[in-house]
Design a protein around this motif. Sequence first.
Motif, mmCIF file in Angstrom:
data_model
loop_
_atom_site.group_PDB
_atom_site.id
_atom_site.type_symbol
_atom_site.label_atom_id
_atom_site.label_comp_id
_atom_site.label_asym_id
_atom_site.label_seq_id
_atom_site.Cartn_x
_atom_site.Cartn_y
_atom_site.Cartn_z
ATOM 1 N N ILE A 106 0.853 -1.209 0.000
ATOM 2 C CA ILE A 106 0.000 0.000 0.000
ATOM 3 C C ILE A 106 0.887 1.257 0.000
ATOM 4 O O ILE A 106 0.642 2.214 -0.743
ATOM 5 C CB ILE A 106 -0.937 -0.004 1.235
ATOM 6 C CG1 ILE A 106 -1.946 -1.154 1.153
ATOM 7 C CG2 ILE A 106 -1.658 1.342 1.374
ATOM 8 C CD1 ILE A 106 -2.725 -1.417 2.454
ATOM 9 N N LEU A 107 1.941 1.236 0.810
ATOM 10 C CA LEU A 107 2.807 2.425 0.891
ATOM 11 C C LEU A 107 3.647 2.597 -0.378
ATOM 12 O O LEU A 107 3.980 3.725 -0.751
ATOM 13 C CB LEU A 107 3.680 2.374 2.151
ATOM 14 C CG LEU A 107 2.876 2.445 3.463
ATOM 15 C CD1 LEU A 107 3.805 2.553 4.668
ATOM 16 C CD2 LEU A 107 1.874 3.599 3.460
ATOM 17 N N THR A 108 3.941 1.507 -1.067
ATOM 18 C CA THR A 108 4.618 1.632 -2.363
ATOM 19 C C THR A 108 3.683 2.319 -3.363
ATOM 20 O O THR A 108 4.108 3.191 -4.139
ATOM 21 C CB THR A 108 5.048 0.237 -2.886
ATOM 22 O OG1 THR A 108 5.894 -0.362 -1.910
ATOM 23 C CG2 THR A 108 5.786 0.340 -4.209
ATOM 24 N N VAL A 109 2.413 1.956 -3.316
ATOM 25 C CA VAL A 109 1.442 2.604 -4.209
ATOM 26 C C VAL A 109 1.300 4.084 -3.836
ATOM 27 O O VAL A 109 1.252 4.964 -4.713
ATOM 28 C CB VAL A 109 0.079 1.871 -4.168
ATOM 29 C CG1 VAL A 109 -0.980 2.637 -4.952
ATOM 30 C CG2 VAL A 109 0.229 0.452 -4.711
ATOM 31 N N LEU A 110 1.298 4.376 -2.542
ATOM 32 C CA LEU A 110 1.215 5.781 -2.103
ATOM 33 C C LEU A 110 2.376 6.598 -2.684
ATOM 34 O O LEU A 110 2.181 7.692 -3.198
ATOM 35 C CB LEU A 110 1.251 5.845 -0.568
ATOM 36 C CG LEU A 110 1.310 7.253 0.043
ATOM 37 C CD1 LEU A 110 -0.063 7.922 -0.045
ATOM 38 C CD2 LEU A 110 1.756 7.202 1.520
ATOM 39 N N GLU A 111 3.572 6.052 -2.590
ATOM 40 C CA GLU A 111 4.761 6.825 -2.978
ATOM 41 C C GLU A 111 5.041 6.781 -4.476
ATOM 42 O O GLU A 111 5.517 7.761 -5.042
ATOM 43 C CB GLU A 111 6.003 6.295 -2.226
ATOM 44 C CG GLU A 111 5.948 6.466 -0.709
ATOM 45 C CD GLU A 111 5.977 7.928 -0.252
ATOM 46 O OE1 GLU A 111 6.362 8.800 -1.056
ATOM 47 O OE2 GLU A 111 5.603 8.186 0.911
ATOM 48 N N LYS A 112 4.768 5.631 -5.102
ATOM 49 C CA LYS A 112 5.240 5.472 -6.483
ATOM 50 C C LYS A 112 4.142 5.152 -7.495
ATOM 51 O O LYS A 112 4.421 5.069 -8.691
ATOM 52 C CB LYS A 112 6.275 4.336 -6.544
ATOM 53 C CG LYS A 112 7.507 4.575 -5.687
ATOM 54 C CD LYS A 112 8.473 3.422 -5.919
ATOM 55 C CE LYS A 112 9.678 3.501 -5.016
ATOM 56 N NZ LYS A 112 10.429 2.234 -5.032
ATOM 57 N N GLY A 113 2.921 4.928 -7.007
ATOM 58 C CA GLY A 113 1.829 4.562 -7.912
ATOM 59 C C GLY A 113 1.447 5.724 -8.814
ATOM 60 O O GLY A 113 1.591 6.894 -8.445
ATOM 61 N N VAL A 114 0.955 5.396 -9.988
ATOM 62 C CA VAL A 114 0.530 6.418 -10.943
ATOM 63 C C VAL A 114 -0.964 6.690 -10.728
ATOM 64 O O VAL A 114 -1.755 5.743 -10.656
ATOM 65 C CB VAL A 114 0.792 5.926 -12.395
ATOM 66 C CG1 VAL A 114 0.244 6.915 -13.417
ATOM 67 C CG2 VAL A 114 2.282 5.663 -12.597
ATOM 68 N N PRO A 115 -1.362 7.961 -10.612
ATOM 69 C CA PRO A 115 -2.790 8.262 -10.449
ATOM 70 C C PRO A 115 -3.622 7.662 -11.583
ATOM 71 O O PRO A 115 -3.186 7.631 -12.731
ATOM 72 C CB PRO A 115 -2.819 9.800 -10.499
ATOM 73 C CG PRO A 115 -1.465 10.218 -10.020
ATOM 74 C CD PRO A 115 -0.517 9.159 -10.521
ATOM 75 N N GLY A 116 -4.793 7.166 -11.205
ATOM 76 C CA GLY A 116 -5.685 6.573 -12.195
ATOM 77 C C GLY A 116 -5.377 5.103 -12.459
ATOM 78 O O GLY A 116 -6.084 4.445 -13.220
ATOM 79 N N GLU A 117 -4.317 4.579 -11.823
ATOM 80 C CA GLU A 117 -3.930 3.185 -12.077
ATOM 81 C C GLU A 117 -4.300 2.269 -10.913
ATOM 82 O O GLU A 117 -4.427 2.718 -9.763
ATOM 83 C CB GLU A 117 -2.417 3.090 -12.296
ATOM 84 C CG GLU A 117 -1.928 3.787 -13.544
ATOM 85 C CD GLU A 117 -2.261 3.031 -14.827
ATOM 86 O OE1 GLU A 117 -2.219 1.792 -14.818
ATOM 87 O OE2 GLU A 117 -2.583 3.702 -15.832
ATOM 88 N N VAL A 118 -4.401 0.983 -11.237
ATOM 89 C CA VAL A 118 -4.716 -0.064 -10.258
ATOM 90 C C VAL A 118 -3.472 -0.937 -10.079
ATOM 91 O O VAL A 118 -2.732 -1.159 -11.041
ATOM 92 C CB VAL A 118 -5.882 -0.941 -10.790
ATOM 93 C CG1 VAL A 118 -6.181 -2.090 -9.844
ATOM 94 C CG2 VAL A 118 -7.134 -0.094 -11.019
ATOM 95 N N TYR A 119 -3.240 -1.389 -8.834
ATOM 96 C CA TYR A 119 -2.089 -2.271 -8.553
ATOM 97 C C TYR A 119 -2.540 -3.476 -7.736
ATOM 98 O O TYR A 119 -3.145 -3.302 -6.671
ATOM 99 C CB TYR A 119 -1.015 -1.500 -7.766
ATOM 100 C CG TYR A 119 -0.443 -0.355 -8.566
ATOM 101 C CD1 TYR A 119 0.665 -0.526 -9.380
ATOM 102 C CD2 TYR A 119 -1.075 0.897 -8.525
ATOM 103 C CE1 TYR A 119 1.159 0.532 -10.146
ATOM 104 C CE2 TYR A 119 -0.598 1.947 -9.294
ATOM 105 C CZ TYR A 119 0.519 1.756 -10.102
ATOM 106 O OH TYR A 119 0.997 2.792 -10.865
ATOM 107 N N ASN A 120 -2.225 -4.670 -8.214
ATOM 108 C CA ASN A 120 -2.505 -5.879 -7.434
ATOM 109 C C ASN A 120 -1.406 -6.094 -6.400
ATOM 110 O O ASN A 120 -0.220 -5.934 -6.702
ATOM 111 C CB ASN A 120 -2.532 -7.106 -8.348
ATOM 112 C CG ASN A 120 -3.724 -7.092 -9.295
ATOM 113 O OD1 ASN A 120 -4.708 -6.386 -9.060
ATOM 114 N ND2 ASN A 120 -3.640 -7.865 -10.363
ATOM 115 N N ILE A 121 -1.817 -6.465 -5.182
ATOM 116 C CA ILE A 121 -0.843 -6.824 -4.133
ATOM 117 C C ILE A 121 -1.064 -8.305 -3.825
ATOM 118 O O ILE A 121 -1.963 -8.668 -3.054
ATOM 119 C CB ILE A 121 -1.018 -5.975 -2.853
ATOM 120 C CG1 ILE A 121 -1.087 -4.477 -3.195
ATOM 121 C CG2 ILE A 121 0.126 -6.249 -1.872
ATOM 122 C CD1 ILE A 121 -1.261 -3.559 -1.975
ATOM 123 N N ALA A 122 -0.284 -9.140 -4.477
ATOM 124 C CA ALA A 122 -0.480 -10.593 -4.349
ATOM 125 C C ALA A 122 0.750 -11.225 -3.754
ATOM 126 O O ALA A 122 1.871 -10.800 -4.018
ATOM 127 C CB ALA A 122 -0.739 -11.192 -5.734
#
Length: 342
Positions: free
Chosen positions: A228-244
Amino acid sequence: MSSSYRHILVTGGAGFIGSHLVRMLLARPVARVTNVDKLTYAGNPANLADIAGDPRYHFVHLDIADLRLRAVLRENPPDAIINVAAETHVDRAIADPLVFARTDVLGTQNLLECAREIGVRRFVQVSTDEVYGSISEGAATEDSPLQPGNPYSASKAGGDLLCLSYANTYGLAVSVCRGANTYGPHQYPEKFIPLAITNLLTGQPVPLYGDGRQRRDWLYVLDHCAGILTVLEKGVPGEVYNIAAEQERENREILARLLALLDAPDEAVRRVTDRPGHDRRYAMDADKLRALGWSPKKPVEVGLAETVDWYRQHSKWWQSIRQGDAFIAYYARQYPMLPPLA
Ligand code: NAD
Ligand code: DAU
């Protein structure tokens, strides 16, 4: 990892994943972490007892669907929001679905409206692998269709779609992350793994739904929070990320492992009627998040052993929940075929 945000609002921080996330954030040089939580049956201030005195931590007792949330955020605007709060248990969604739409859909939209009004720099929506529905072969990618199969996952899918619509329409910097089945310390003891552990520790039989061959991908809670914190810092707005975790197991295999760890006999497992609409298998591909530098660290066998040790050493925490009237009544309704807890 340092944080680019000074004031982060976490919703649902008194629950299982939220409390680990709040703790992980406070281990960073952030100025303020605000936790907005309604304190439902699943919200427990004891989960955060160790950090409650940190002057950077602020608790607000409020429903995310409550319109008064705007005034709270206006008064002390965060620069990032992580929406963890939700009604989360599929069994409860089957029995009483309306509150799931209220919190997981309307609550999410109320928070998005607040975010838009105060102009947050970042919004992360914590979602679930369940929105892809049962996956018969291979693994869901972020582009796979949403095919939720129960009122919980349908409500979460509704929340995800609202988030993505706010990114598209208003340019709000929202990313969605979809986590796999999570386990670890402080998980409310009606979910599969902590229910099995605490039932075995108290000499009660453990309910296994249907044939027990449903497959889930088991993700350790700290791996989930790091994602979750990787998505906070490095995720692109408008994008979805699976955490599996990409370590699928059948439910009956998980239970066999817990029996071994707790030295309990096979007879402790009680096959019970299957959950209606029970998804057979969840599986996601996490390559997109791995490309941002995240990877899961905990092998499930190690995580299970550590989780069993934690529940062994923290019986006061779970006994106080299990001995409460609400838990006893829930258990009697959910498992009429098993001996009652009191
Ligand atoms: P949980 O049930 O342990 O905790 C939920 C928290 O949200 C509690 O503190 C509760 O009081 C709070 N809450 C509920 N309704 C609220 C409302 N209307 N307003 C404010 N607070 C409210 O949940 P969890 O297992 O920690 O899950 C957290 C998030 O992660 C959820 O969004 C869930 O969908 C998602 N998720 C969970 C898992 C899992 O296996 N546990 C896996 C993937 C995704
Ligand atoms: O997949 C992610 C989801 O994992 C999250 O989005 C949810 O918030 C989280 O609660 C969890 O989903 P479930 O609500 O289905 O979790 P639960 O622990 O109830 O069930 C996990 C599996 O174990 C499922 O296949 C049903 C089975 N089960 C569950 C219980 C409680 C049993 O066999 N026996 C049980 O007693």
